[in-house]
Design a protein around this motif. Structure first.
Motif, short mmCIF file in Angstrom:
data_model
loop_
_atom_site.label_atom_id
_atom_site.label_comp_id
_atom_site.label_asym_id
_atom_site.label_seq_id
_atom_site.Cartn_x
_atom_site.Cartn_y
_atom_site.Cartn_z
N MET A 159 0.85 -1.19 0.00
CA MET A 159 0.00 0.00 0.00
C MET A 159 0.88 1.24 0.00
O MET A 159 1.80 1.37 0.80
N THR A 160 0.64 2.16 -0.94
CA THR A 160 1.50 3.33 -1.06
C THR A 160 0.80 4.63 -0.68
O THR A 160 1.44 5.67 -0.60
N GLN A 161 -0.48 4.58 -0.45
CA GLN A 161 -1.23 5.80 -0.16
C GLN A 161 -0.99 6.28 1.25
O GLN A 161 -0.94 5.50 2.20
N SER A 162 -0.81 7.60 1.41
CA SER A 162 -0.64 8.18 2.74
C SER A 162 -1.92 8.89 3.15
O SER A 162 -2.70 9.34 2.30
N PHE A 163 -2.13 8.98 4.45
CA PHE A 163 -3.34 9.60 5.00
C PHE A 163 -2.99 10.01 6.42
O PHE A 163 -2.65 9.17 7.25
N THR A 164 -3.04 11.30 6.68
CA THR A 164 -2.58 11.81 7.97
C THR A 164 -3.73 12.30 8.85
O THR A 164 -4.56 13.09 8.40
N VAL A 165 -3.73 11.84 10.08
CA VAL A 165 -4.68 12.31 11.09
C VAL A 165 -3.88 13.10 12.12
O VAL A 165 -3.00 12.55 12.79
N ALA A 166 -4.16 14.40 12.24
CA ALA A 166 -3.46 15.27 13.19
C ALA A 166 -4.36 15.54 14.39
O ALA A 166 -5.47 16.05 14.23
N ILE A 167 -3.89 15.16 15.56
CA ILE A 167 -4.68 15.35 16.78
C ILE A 167 -3.88 16.19 17.77
O ILE A 167 -2.82 15.77 18.25
N ASP A 168 -4.39 17.37 18.06
CA ASP A 168 -3.72 18.30 18.97
C ASP A 168 -4.56 18.52 20.22
O ASP A 168 -5.74 18.16 20.27
N GLY A 169 -3.94 19.17 21.20
CA GLY A 169 -4.67 19.51 22.42
C GLY A 169 -3.75 19.60 23.61
O GLY A 169 -2.59 19.17 23.55
N PRO A 170 -4.24 20.16 24.70
CA PRO A 170 -3.44 20.33 25.92
C PRO A 170 -3.27 19.02 26.68
O PRO A 170 -3.89 18.00 26.36
N GLY A 206 0.15 3.91 4.16
CA GLY A 206 -0.75 3.14 5.00
C GLY A 206 -1.48 3.91 6.07
O GLY A 206 -2.31 3.35 6.78
N GLY A 207 -1.21 5.21 6.19
CA GLY A 207 -1.92 6.02 7.17
C GLY A 207 -1.15 6.22 8.46
O GLY A 207 -0.44 5.32 8.92
N ALA A 208 -1.27 7.41 9.04
CA ALA A 208 -0.56 7.71 10.28
C ALA A 208 -1.39 8.67 11.14
O ALA A 208 -2.08 9.55 10.62
N VAL A 209 -1.32 8.47 12.43
CA VAL A 209 -1.95 9.35 13.41
C VAL A 209 -0.84 9.98 14.25
O VAL A 209 -0.02 9.26 14.82
N LEU A 210 -0.80 11.29 14.30
CA LEU A 210 0.18 12.00 15.12
C LEU A 210 -0.57 12.85 16.14
O LEU A 210 -1.54 13.54 15.77
N ASP A 211 -0.14 12.81 17.39
CA ASP A 211 -0.76 13.70 18.37
C ASP A 211 0.30 14.57 19.03
O ASP A 211 1.43 14.15 19.22
N GLY A 212 -0.09 15.80 19.31
CA GLY A 212 0.83 16.75 19.91
C GLY A 212 0.14 18.07 20.18
O GLY A 212 -1.02 18.10 20.59
N ARG A 213 0.85 19.16 19.92
CA ARG A 213 0.29 20.49 20.17
C ARG A 213 0.32 21.39 18.95
O ARG A 213 -0.33 22.43 18.94
N ASP A 214 1.11 21.01 17.93
CA ASP A 214 1.18 21.84 16.73
C ASP A 214 1.15 21.00 15.46
O ASP A 214 1.65 21.41 14.43
N ILE A 215 0.51 19.84 15.54
CA ILE A 215 0.51 18.95 14.37
C ILE A 215 -0.33 19.55 13.24
O ILE A 215 0.12 19.64 12.10
N GLY A 216 -1.54 19.96 13.54
CA GLY A 216 -2.42 20.50 12.51
C GLY A 216 -2.05 21.89 12.04
O GLY A 216 -2.43 22.29 10.93
N THR A 217 -1.30 22.64 12.86
CA THR A 217 -0.96 24.01 12.50
C THR A 217 0.41 24.15 11.85
O THR A 217 0.60 24.98 10.95
N VAL A 218 1.38 23.34 12.29
CA VAL A 218 2.76 23.51 11.83
C VAL A 218 3.32 22.25 11.15
O VAL A 218 3.83 22.32 10.03
N ILE A 219 3.23 21.11 11.83
CA ILE A 219 3.86 19.90 11.32
C ILE A 219 3.14 19.38 10.09
O ILE A 219 3.76 19.08 9.07
N CYS A 220 1.84 19.26 10.16
CA CYS A 220 1.05 18.71 9.05
C CYS A 220 -0.14 19.60 8.73
O CYS A 220 -1.30 19.22 8.94
N PRO A 221 0.11 20.81 8.22
CA PRO A 221 -0.99 21.72 7.94
C PRO A 221 -1.93 21.21 6.85
O PRO A 221 -3.05 21.72 6.71
#
Length: 207
Positions: free
Chosen positions: A1-12, A103-118
């Motif tokens: 599988m070569t398709q990428s799909f990013t889920v960005a989860i941020d929060g305190p 194959g898809g990836a989930v990243l969680d942090g504080r700036d994933i949706g704003t800076v790392i993976c806009p």
């Protein structure tokens, strides 16, 4: 599988984003990265006297598996090194490469949706009131045998929130197109159900 799909989860801290991220990744078979561990690993090195920027530039994936990175002392150290622009810059490439893996990836942090993976396909900002988050963290620390008071934990939560939100580089805030998920009055099952529904709606056929 070569398709990428990013889920960005941020929060305190203690909002539930880590638990939700792991469960979402497991549900869909995506890879998961708790980006906070990168900063905790760097923070731990600084407690040993290593310069924060040097520690970030030399960080390896293996260091994320060494020892307990979830102590209160390391959490505070991580929050302090996270405000250093050079530290954040050193860790950006690591995170972005992980996010676009096949194959898809989930990243969680504080700036994933704003800076790392806009350009992430799904963006979620998980939050809860400071009082609810402090109570969750207090019970967690208590279970580990830590000697803390509710007042101390609440003060730490508020201090960390302020530091994360007010830093000059990549301050913690919801991306403009992120879906807000307030878990203050939700069970983990309810919160997870909402997150899974969001990802399901955006996930490409066949992934």
């Amino acid at each position: 599988m070569t398709q990428s799909f990013t889920v960005a989860i941020d929060g305190p801290a203690a909002a539930g984003k880590g638990t939700i991220s792991k469960a979402v990744a497991a549900h869909f078979g995506f890879a998961h990265l708790d980006t906070g561990l990168l900063y905790r690993a760097v923070g731990r090195r600084t407690l040993d006297g290593v310069d924060a920027i040097e520690a970030a530039q030399a960080l390896t994936a293996e260091e994320l598996e060494l020892g307990d990175l979830r102590t209160a002392e390391i959490a505070q150290a991580a929050s302090k090194v996270a405000v250093i622009p050079e530290v954040r810059a050193a860790l950006v490439d690591f995170q972005r490469a992980f996010a676009r893996r096949a194959g898809g990836a989930v990243l969680d942090g504080r700036d994933i949706g704003t800076v790392i993976c806009p350009h992430a396909e799904v963006k979620l900002f998980v939050t809860a009131s400071p009082e609810v988050r402090a109570e969750r963290r207090f019970l967690e620390l208590l279970a580990k045998g830590a000697e803390v008071t509710r007042a101390q934990v609440l003060a730490d939560v508020r201090e960390r929130d302020a530091r994360d939100a007010d830093r000059s580089t990549a301050p913690m805030k919801p991306a403009e197109d992120a879906v807000l998920l307030d878990t203050s009055d939700l069970s983990i099952e309810e919160a997870l159900g909402k997150a899974i529904a969001l990802v399901t709606a955006q996930r490409p056929t066949g992934l």
